[in-house]
Each structure stands twice: as structure tokens, then as C-alpha cells.
Design a protein around this motif. Structure first.
Motif, PDB file in Angstrom:
ATOM      1  N   VAL A  18      36.102  51.109  53.967  1.00 17.96           N
ATOM      2  CA  VAL A  18      34.937  51.018  53.075  1.00 17.96           C
ATOM      3  C   VAL A  18      35.350  51.280  51.640  1.00 17.96           C
ATOM      4  O   VAL A  18      34.870  50.625  50.701  1.00 17.96           O
ATOM      5  N   ASN A  19      36.242  52.224  51.448  1.00 21.70           N
ATOM      6  CA  ASN A  19      36.728  52.545  50.108  1.00 21.70           C
ATOM      7  C   ASN A  19      37.440  51.349  49.476  1.00 21.70           C
ATOM      8  O   ASN A  19      37.301  51.092  48.270  1.00 21.70           O
ATOM      9  N   ILE A  20      38.198  50.603  50.279  1.00 19.50           N
ATOM     10  CA  ILE A  20      38.874  49.408  49.773  1.00 19.50           C
ATOM     11  C   ILE A  20      37.856  48.361  49.334  1.00 19.50           C
ATOM     12  O   ILE A  20      37.992  47.730  48.275  1.00 19.50           O
ATOM     13  N   VAL A  21      36.818  48.167  50.144  1.00 11.21           N
ATOM     14  CA  VAL A  21      35.771  47.196  49.797  1.00 11.21           C
ATOM     15  C   VAL A  21      35.056  47.615  48.517  1.00 11.21           C
ATOM     16  O   VAL A  21      34.773  46.778  47.641  1.00 11.21           O
ATOM     17  N   PHE A  22      34.772  48.912  48.369  1.00 10.28           N
ATOM     18  CA  PHE A  22      34.133  49.399  47.151  1.00 10.28           C
ATOM     19  C   PHE A  22      34.996  49.111  45.922  1.00 10.28           C
ATOM     20  O   PHE A  22      34.491  48.696  44.869  1.00 10.28           O
ATOM     21  N   LYS A  23      36.298  49.333  46.041  1.00 13.90           N
ATOM     22  CA  LYS A  23      37.204  49.065  44.919  1.00 13.90           C
ATOM     23  C   LYS A  23      37.243  47.581  44.571  1.00 13.90           C
ATOM     24  O   LYS A  23      37.310  47.213  43.388  1.00 13.90           O
ATOM     25  N   ILE A  24      37.191  46.732  45.590  1.00 14.93           N
ATOM     26  CA  ILE A  24      37.181  45.283  45.343  1.00 14.93           C
ATOM     27  C   ILE A  24      35.903  44.871  44.616  1.00 14.93           C
ATOM     28  O   ILE A  24      35.937  44.071  43.671  1.00 14.93           O
ATOM     29  N   ILE A  25      34.762  45.430  45.046  1.00 14.19           N
ATOM     30  CA  ILE A  25      33.487  45.106  44.397  1.00 14.19           C
ATOM     31  C   ILE A  25      33.493  45.547  42.941  1.00 14.19           C
ATOM     32  O   ILE A  25      33.049  44.811  42.046  1.00 14.19           O
ATOM     33  N   ILE A  26      34.008  46.757  42.678  1.00 21.13           N
ATOM     34  CA  ILE A  26      34.094  47.246  41.297  1.00 21.13           C
ATOM     35  C   ILE A  26      34.994  46.337  40.462  1.00 21.13           C
ATOM     36  O   ILE A  26      34.666  45.994  39.309  1.00 21.13           O
ATOM     37  N   ALA A  27      36.119  45.927  41.033  1.00 24.19           N
ATOM     38  CA  ALA A  27      37.051  45.049  40.313  1.00 24.19           C
ATOM     39  C   ALA A  27      36.410  43.695  40.010  1.00 24.19           C
ATOM     40  O   ALA A  27      36.558  43.162  38.898  1.00 24.19           O
ATOM     41  N   ILE A  28      35.689  43.139  40.977  1.00 25.46           N
ATOM     42  CA  ILE A  28      35.018  41.846  40.759  1.00 25.46           C
ATOM     43  C   ILE A  28      33.981  41.956  39.654  1.00 25.46           C
ATOM     44  O   ILE A  28      33.879  41.081  38.773  1.00 25.46           O
ATOM     45  N   ASN A  29      33.192  43.027  39.667  1.00 20.46           N
ATOM     46  CA  ASN A  29      32.166  43.213  38.632  1.00 20.46           C
ATOM     47  C   ASN A  29      32.778  43.359  37.242  1.00 20.46           C
ATOM     48  O   ASN A  29      32.261  42.817  36.261  1.00 20.46           O
ATOM     49  N   LEU A  30      33.895  44.077  37.159  1.00 23.24           N
ATOM     50  CA  LEU A  30      34.548  44.254  35.859  1.00 23.24           C
ATOM     51  C   LEU A  30      35.187  42.961  35.370  1.00 23.24           C
ATOM     52  O   LEU A  30      35.086  42.606  34.185  1.00 23.24           O
ATOM     53  N   LEU A  31      35.852  42.244  36.273  1.00 18.74           N
ATOM     54  CA  LEU A  31      36.549  41.021  35.884  1.00 18.74           C
ATOM     55  C   LEU A  31      35.579  39.899  35.520  1.00 18.74           C
ATOM     56  O   LEU A  31      35.906  39.038  34.695  1.00 18.74           O
ATOM     57  N   SER A  32      34.394  39.907  36.113  1.00 18.62           N
ATOM     58  CA  SER A  32      33.427  38.840  35.836  1.00 18.62           C
ATOM     59  C   SER A  32      32.562  39.140  34.616  1.00 18.62           C
ATOM     60  O   SER A  32      31.829  38.251  34.149  1.00 18.62           O
ATOM     61  N   TYR A  33      32.643  40.354  34.077  1.00 19.53           N
ATOM     62  CA  TYR A  33      31.749  40.732  32.982  1.00 19.53           C
ATOM     63  C   TYR A  33      32.047  39.948  31.701  1.00 19.53           C
ATOM     64  O   TYR A  33      31.135  39.346  31.107  1.00 19.53           O
ATOM     65  N   ILE A  34      33.295  39.942  31.281  1.00 14.22           N
ATOM     66  CA  ILE A  34      33.650  39.237  30.034  1.00 14.22           C
ATOM     67  C   ILE A  34      33.384  37.730  30.132  1.00 14.22           C
ATOM     68  O   ILE A  34      32.798  37.143  29.204  1.00 14.22           O
ATOM     69  N   PRO A  35      33.789  37.046  31.231  1.00 15.51           N
ATOM     70  CA  PRO A  35      33.446  35.616  31.331  1.00 15.51           C
ATOM     71  C   PRO A  35      31.954  35.338  31.259  1.00 15.51           C
ATOM     72  O   PRO A  35      31.537  34.320  30.688  1.00 15.51           O
ATOM     73  N   MET A  36      31.138  36.239  31.825  1.00 18.21           N
ATOM     74  CA  MET A  36      29.691  36.024  31.758  1.00 18.21           C
ATOM     75  C   MET A  36      29.173  36.164  30.331  1.00 18.21           C
ATOM     76  O   MET A  36      28.245  35.457  29.930  1.00 18.21           O
ATOM     77  N   LEU A  37      29.769  37.082  29.574  1.00 18.44           N
ATOM     78  CA  LEU A  37      29.354  37.217  28.176  1.00 18.44           C
ATOM     79  C   LEU A  37      29.700  35.971  27.371  1.00 18.44           C
ATOM     80  O   LEU A  37      28.979  35.602  26.441  1.00 18.44           O
ATOM     81  N   ILE A  38      30.786  35.313  27.747  1.00 15.58           N
ATOM     82  CA  ILE A  38      31.248  34.139  26.995  1.00 15.58           C
ATOM     83  C   ILE A  38      30.522  32.876  27.441  1.00 15.58           C
ATOM     84  O   ILE A  38      30.005  32.113  26.615  1.00 15.58           O
TER      85      ILE A  38
END
Length: 250
Positions: free
Chosen positions: A127-147
Motif C-alpha cells: 500500500v505504501n508503494i501505491v501511495f508513493k506512486i500516486i503522489i509522484a503522478i500528482n506531482l509530475l502531472s501538475y506542471i503540464p496541467m498548468l501549461i
């Protein structure tokens, strides 16, 4: 008369269109304003109360909680009240910034709050691995969404996974005797029930009476208010347990 309406919605929002006379519309606006005001008032009260406790406890759970509450209040105020109700869109970039920010970081702070509140640490490695993946996806997708603009697909998937995992760890910790997990699990199930009711209300085309009630127009307001309140109770119970454990050890 015939009424023709064309809409193109990029944000995957479910819209309820109702024809009302002037009196019923004024009454609806009056009660809706009261509900929005009550929600924002509850949110601000919980925000400042737990901000005050943060200075004394120095507990990261309080920090993640107040950030989570701030995101909740911001989204409801900017999107539902300012943009949706009054159609006040300052600019597309302004709207995109706030929607992208709230959708990206609400999941991050919720996961961090859950880990800290329930003291998960390394109890559930998968579960901890899945949580880290979700956090990483949210962070990585933030800048592209702003652009390039907000895209709901990615965050809908990560939110669905989060919905399934949070009650799992909450129930597991509840069974293990973690008292804070009791409030946490009840809070999350309450929020999920209201969110599900909102989606069903938007998808159903049968004109049943409860479909057009004030409660069903914005069920996320009620679900979010109850969720934030129960989360705050979970924080208080956790702090009391820590104090008792420290006193017994002393």
C-alpha cells in the motif's frame, strides 16, 4: 416554446438544468448561499483551531490536516461559488491554476495525513508503494496541467484507487485497536457516500422528488464538512492517546 441548448464541457462536470420562476430561484439562491456559508465557516473554524494546536503539538499530522482543509475550502469557494454560481471567470489561466492545484495536491495531503494520523510507517509495504506512486503522478502531472490545461482523467483514476485503499488501511488499523482509525474510517465512508450520491444524482434522468432537493444539489458540501469534522476528532483522539502513553512511560 422550444428551448435549445448546446454545451461543450472539457472538465467532465455533470450539469443539472432546471427551469424556475423568479421566486423559486431566489429561494434556492438564498438557501444555497447559507449552505456555502456554513461549509466555509465550518472549514475555517477547523482550519484555525487545528492551526492553533499545530503550534503547541508540532505534529505533522496537524500540518497535513490544515493543508488538506485549505485545499477543500479553496476548491469549493473558487469553483462552485465564484465560477459556477456567478459565472465569474477572471481568466482561463486563473481557473486552470486553481483547479489544477487543488486536484493535484488534495490527494497528496490526504495520503500524507493518513500515513501520519494512523502511524502506518512500513506496516503495509504494498500500500505504501501505491501511495508513493500516486503522489509522484500528482506531482509530475501538475506542471503540464498548468501549461496545457487541466485534465481530469489521470486524477480520476488516482482518486478511485485512493478511495479503495484508505478504507482498507482504516479498517485494518481499527481492528488492531487504533482508536483514531475509527473516526478516520467513518469520516471517509461518509464522504464517499455523499460523493456517490452526487454522481448518481447527475447520472439519473428520472424526475424523482429527492433529485432536486437542496441536499442533493451539492452533496459534496455536506460530505466534506462531516469528513473534515471527523478527521479533526481523529486528530484530537490521537493526541490524547499520545499524551496518556507519555505520562504512563514517565
Amino acid at each position: 416554446c422550444s428551448l435549445y441548448l448546446y454545451m461543450e464541457d472539457r472538465n467532465f462536470n455533470l450539469l443539472n438544468l432546471i427551469l424556475q420562476n423568479k421566486e423559486s430561484f431566489s429561494n434556492y439562491e438564498y438557501y444555497l448561499s447559507m449552505y456555502h456559508g456554513a461549509f466555509i465557516g465550518i472549514g475555517l473554524m477547523l482550519f484555525f483551531y487545528n492551526l492553533f494546536l499545530l503550534f503547541f503539538t508540532k505534529d505533522k499530522a496537524y500540518l497535513y490536516y490544515i493543508l488538506f482543509v485549505f485545499i477543500h475550502i479553496t476548491y469549493q469557494t473558487i469553483y462552485y461559488r465564484v465560477v459556477n454560481e456567478y459565472n465569474i471567470i477572471y481568466s482561463e489561466s486563473f481557473l486552470n491554476f486553481w483547479i489544477s492545484t487543488t486536484f493535484s495536491f488534495v490527494g497528496i495531503f490526504l495520503i500524507l495525513f493518513t500515513n501520519t494520523l494512523l502511524q502506518l510507517n512500513d506496516k503495509y509495504p504494498k500500500v505504501n508503494i501505491v501511495f508513493k506512486i500516486i503522489i509522484a503522478i500528482n506531482l509530475l502531472s501538475y506542471i503540464p496541467m498548468l501549461i496545457w490545461g487541466f485534465e481530469a482523467t489521470i486524477h480520476s483514476i488516482t482518486f478511485l484507487i485512493t478511495i479503495l485503499l484508505l478504507p482498507y488501511v482504516g479498517i485494518k488499523e481499527w481492528v488492531r485497536g487504533n482508536r483514531s482509525a475509527r473516526y478516520f474510517t467513518i469520516a471517509w465512508f461518509t464522504y464517499c457516500i455523499f460523493v456517490s450520491a452526487g454522481y448518481l444524482n447527475g447520472l439519473m434522468h428520472v424526475p424523482v422528488p429527492w433529485k432536486y432537493s437542496y441536499l442533493m444539489f451539492y452533496p459534496i458540501l455536506f460530505g466534506s464538512a462531516l469528513e473534515m469534522t471527523l478527521f479533526s476528532l481523529a486528530l484530537g483522539d490521537r493526541y490524547n492517546q499520545i499524551q496518556k502513553r507519555n505520562e504512563s512511560q514517565a
